[in-house]
Design a protein around this motif. Structure first.
Motif, PDB file in Angstrom:
ATOM      1  N   THR A   1       1.034  -1.090  -0.217  1.00 36.01           N
ATOM      2  CA  THR A   1      -0.257   0.130   0.071  1.00 36.01           C
ATOM      3  C   THR A   1       0.977   1.546  -0.257  1.00 36.01           C
ATOM      4  OG1 THR A   1      -1.274  -0.929   0.839  1.00 36.01           O
ATOM      5  CG2 THR A   1      -1.630   1.230   1.454  1.00 36.01           C
TER       6      THR A   1
ATOM      7  N   ASP B   1      -6.114  -1.723  -5.105  1.00 37.28           N
ATOM      8  CA  ASP B   1      -5.327  -2.569  -3.763  1.00 37.28           C
ATOM      9  C   ASP B   1      -6.548  -3.370  -3.652  1.00 37.28           C
ATOM     10  OD1 ASP B   1      -3.515  -2.940  -1.589  1.00 37.28           O
ATOM     11  OD2 ASP B   1      -3.654  -0.934  -1.564  1.00 37.28           O
ATOM     12  N   GLU B   2      -6.095  -5.063  -3.394  1.00 39.03           N
ATOM     13  CA  GLU B   2      -6.661  -5.600  -2.673  1.00 39.03           C
ATOM     14  C   GLU B   2      -8.283  -5.556  -2.700  1.00 39.03           C
ATOM     15  OE1 GLU B   2      -6.719  -6.726   1.711  1.00 39.03           O
ATOM     16  OE2 GLU B   2      -4.222  -6.059   1.314  1.00 39.03           O
TER      17      GLU B   2
ATOM     18  N   GLN C   1      -7.409   0.434  -0.650  1.00 39.13           N
ATOM     19  CA  GLN C   1      -7.760  -0.881   0.024  1.00 39.13           C
ATOM     20  C   GLN C   1      -8.770  -0.385   1.408  1.00 39.13           C
ATOM     21  OE1 GLN C   1      -4.000  -1.871   2.291  1.00 39.13           O
ATOM     22  NE2 GLN C   1      -5.070  -3.930   3.527  1.00 39.13           N
TER      23      GLN C   1
END
Ligand code: ADP
Ligand code: MG
Lengths: 248, 367
Positions: free
Chosen positions: A44, A170-171, A86
């Protein structure tokens, strides 16, 4: 041929802790690169550095042959980098429709936008993305009341509305159902035809399905880079990351 | 069917009805003193509107709107003062009393009425653009920005009092005759003066409303919601904040000019902290998310002050304070939210239940 995104010897320290340590990687245009690594590896933070949210202590980031190191967030975004966070970040007090409209940021100049009441091409694009994200029935709802999965989709939709050359995810599949994950796989494969993607993900099954290339980070440094087969065959990676995953 | 409160056409119709109501006033009011007083309410309405735009809509709390208002007012007063000077007598009396024997550079452009009036609006607007630009670029926001505006306001207040030979000090400026414009005299007690203020209030309201409905308005609303996120969509948050703050300042500067036209007077009291706070209170009570609500808030509070304030002299401030606390406690979005929830009940009775997701949330659309 140089990569669309090049990271050279990037370092970032918070106070005395080195979070990113002499990290380099390169992403080829039109490919999907998965960035993996244990929690706290600095994935991140790397995205924060690319998008200008934080400034590196040293090192250089080049996007489309232009040095974007430590530029302002909006300048980097305008140069063609879109990001999904995220922790899904949507505009919670606005409707789903307004979220998508704002993200369609072809015209960013405040003065021009004072005189804009209808945006050309917006409706078509919005319909397309809302359908893709499965949010057609939710357009007039406040984004703050969406479920976690829907919020993920809204943010993915926002990134797509931006029409960036490089998408940082991000994820993206956290909190998604099996069916939704399959849909994400299809969408990402499709996107690769027109854009370049960097996806942070823990789920190795998902990575195996989408990745052209895998970059493994460990304690802020590059541990390995290669195809999924190479990565899964790499002894160091098995030791510090994959082994740990199997145990979990 | 959704809430009628959020229907754009309905909003424009309500605004039209409101201004039609204001347009009837000069035809029914004979008392010229009353008409003049009602026109000053129009000025307060413009100020509340400017606060609603900046704070309610843009999310930027500005406790120093008196800067733009005051500078606009001083510019206008200087222009009107110079209209009464001539070649044989080029220096205003208060300067002579302060032993100035020449007209200062600062005053010279105001010898020309047009240049003077343009400067009266342009100078405060430029100030907002520069000050706002510096602050927002440095990402000063929220309470920190509010405090900076307050500090700036106090600085101007002090400078004006301190530079008596140039500004008239605590006494301020009192242009001896009313505004001459394009060969006409604008009598402050005439319907003409009322119509001037009416037109500017109408113009400012339409301008503000259009801004809220434009693409700019959408981005500004997004910034109010989550400025951090909006940057990553490619928008310069500082740019948007500076523009909305500057437009708000422009409206306040015009209000300042109108005010001096009506009362032929300006003093440091117009830059008093208390006055800038009242502007915020008007918008808070009327409903800062609603432009019209804020204007009506100013009318109600200033009207009550003029009529009840005399009767309750000593306790007026207590009454106002109490009212403010009650509104902030029970109606955090002001009186306009009463209308919103009223119409909301009506909408849910008739429409599908899913139409109304928000309880205490901020209103969704462009208001
Ligand atoms: N603002 C910060 N201040 C101090 N340490 C931080 C900050 N942000 C992240 N870190 C640390 O940096 C490391 C990497 O974090 P992160 O990039 O979020 O990891 P990942 O996304 O790979 O799980 C973690 O150890 C985290 O505690
Ligand atoms: Mg992370």
């Amino acid at each position: 041929m140089p990569g669309l995104l090049e990271i050279h010897n990037l370092s970032k320290s918070f106070d005395t802790t080195k979070v990113i340590n002499d990290f380099s990687m390169e992403v080829t245009e039109g490919t999907l690169c998965c960035l993996v690594g244990p929690n706290g590896a600095g994935k991140t933070t790397t995205m924060d550095l690319i998008t200008g949210r934080i400034k590196p202590t040293s090192g250089k980031i080049v996007f489309a042959n232009e040095d974007i190191t430590a530029k302002h967030e909006h300048i980097i975004a305008r140069s063609g980098i879109g990001r999904k966070f995220q922790v899904p970040a949507v505009l919670r007090d606005m409707t789903v429709r307004q979220n998508l409209e704002v993200a369609y940021s072809r015209q960013t100049n405040p003065f021009w936008n004072l005189f804009k009441f209808r945006v050309a091409g917006l409706k078509q694009k919005l319909d397309e993305i809302a359908t893709l994200a499965g949010l057609t029935g939710r357009l007039n709802d406040r984004a703050g009341i969406l479920s976690h999965g829907e919020t993920q989709w809204l943010e993915i939709g926002m990134v797509l509305m931006q029409e960036p050359r490089l998408l940082l995810m991000d994820e993206p599949i956290a909190g998604m159902t099996e069916g939704e994950i399959e849909k994400t796989v299809r969408i990402f494969r499709d996107l690769r035809k027109t854009a370049t993607l960097v996806v942070v993900e823990h789920d190795m099954g998902f990575v195996r399905e989408i990745a052209d290339e895998v970059v493994v980070m460990h304690m802020g440094s590059l541990l390995a880079q290669g195809t999924i087969q190479q990565i899964e065959g790499n002894a160091r990676v098995r030791e510090v990351y994959l082994g740990e995953q199997e145990a979990a | 069917m959704g809430n009628l409160y959020h229907n754009k056409t309905a909003q424009w119709l309500v605004y039209a009805a409101f201004f039609a109501g204001l347009a009837v006033i000069p035809m029914t009011v004979d008392d010229s003193f009353l008409l003049n007083q009602l026109a000053t309410y129009g000025v307060y309405g413009m100020l509340a509107l400017s606060i609603s735009l900046c704070w309610g809509f843009g999310g930027i709390l500005n406790l120093g709107q008196g800067i733009a208002f005051g500078l606009g007012a001083y510019g206008m007063a200087m222009t009107m003062q110079m209209q009464t000077q001539d070649e044989s007598n080029p220096i205003p009396p208060f300067m002579l009393n302060n032993s100035l024997d020449h007209l200062p550079m600062l005053w010279q452009p105001f010898q020309n009425t047009y240049i003077g009036m343009i400067l009266a609006v342009a100078a405060p607007t430029l100030f907002c653009a520069v000050f706002g630009g510096i602050m927002f670029r440095a990402r000063v926001s929220g309470p920190f920005f509010a405090i900076m505006t307050l500090a700036m306001l106090s600085a101007f207040y002090t400078i004006i009092i301190d530079r008596q030979p140039y500004t008239g000090g605590v006494n301020g400026l009192t242009p001896p005759s009313s505004l001459q414009f394009a060969g006409f005299e604008v009598d402050p007690y005439s319907p003409t003066a009322y119509w001037v203020v009416f037109s500017f209030l109408l113009g400012a309201t339409v301008l503000a409303k259009l801004i809220t409905q434009s693409s700019f308005g959408l981005v500004t609303q997004a910034i109010r919601d989550d400025s951090e996120r909006v940057r990553f969509l490619g928008y310069s948050v500082a740019g948007y904040e500076t523009v909305i703050y500057t437009v708000s300042g422009l409206i306040a500067a015009v209000a300042g000019c109108c005010w001096v036209m009506l009362v032929q007077y300006v003093s440091p009291a117009q830059l008093d902290v208390g006055f800038s706070l009242s502007m915020v209170i008007w918008a808070a009570i009327g409903g800062r998310y609603s432009l019209l609500g804020s204007i009506i808030g100013a009318f109600i509070i200033q009207g009550a002050q003029s009529y009840l304030g005399d009767a309750f002299l000593a306790t007026w401030l207590l009454i106002l304070g109490g009212f403010f606390i009650v509104v902030v406690r029970f109606l955090p979005n002001g009186l306009a939210s009463l209308v919103e929830s009223g119409l909301g009940l009506f909408a849910t009775k008739r429409g599908p239940a899913s139409a109304e997701p928000n309880g205490d949330a901020k209103p969704i659309p462009a208001e």
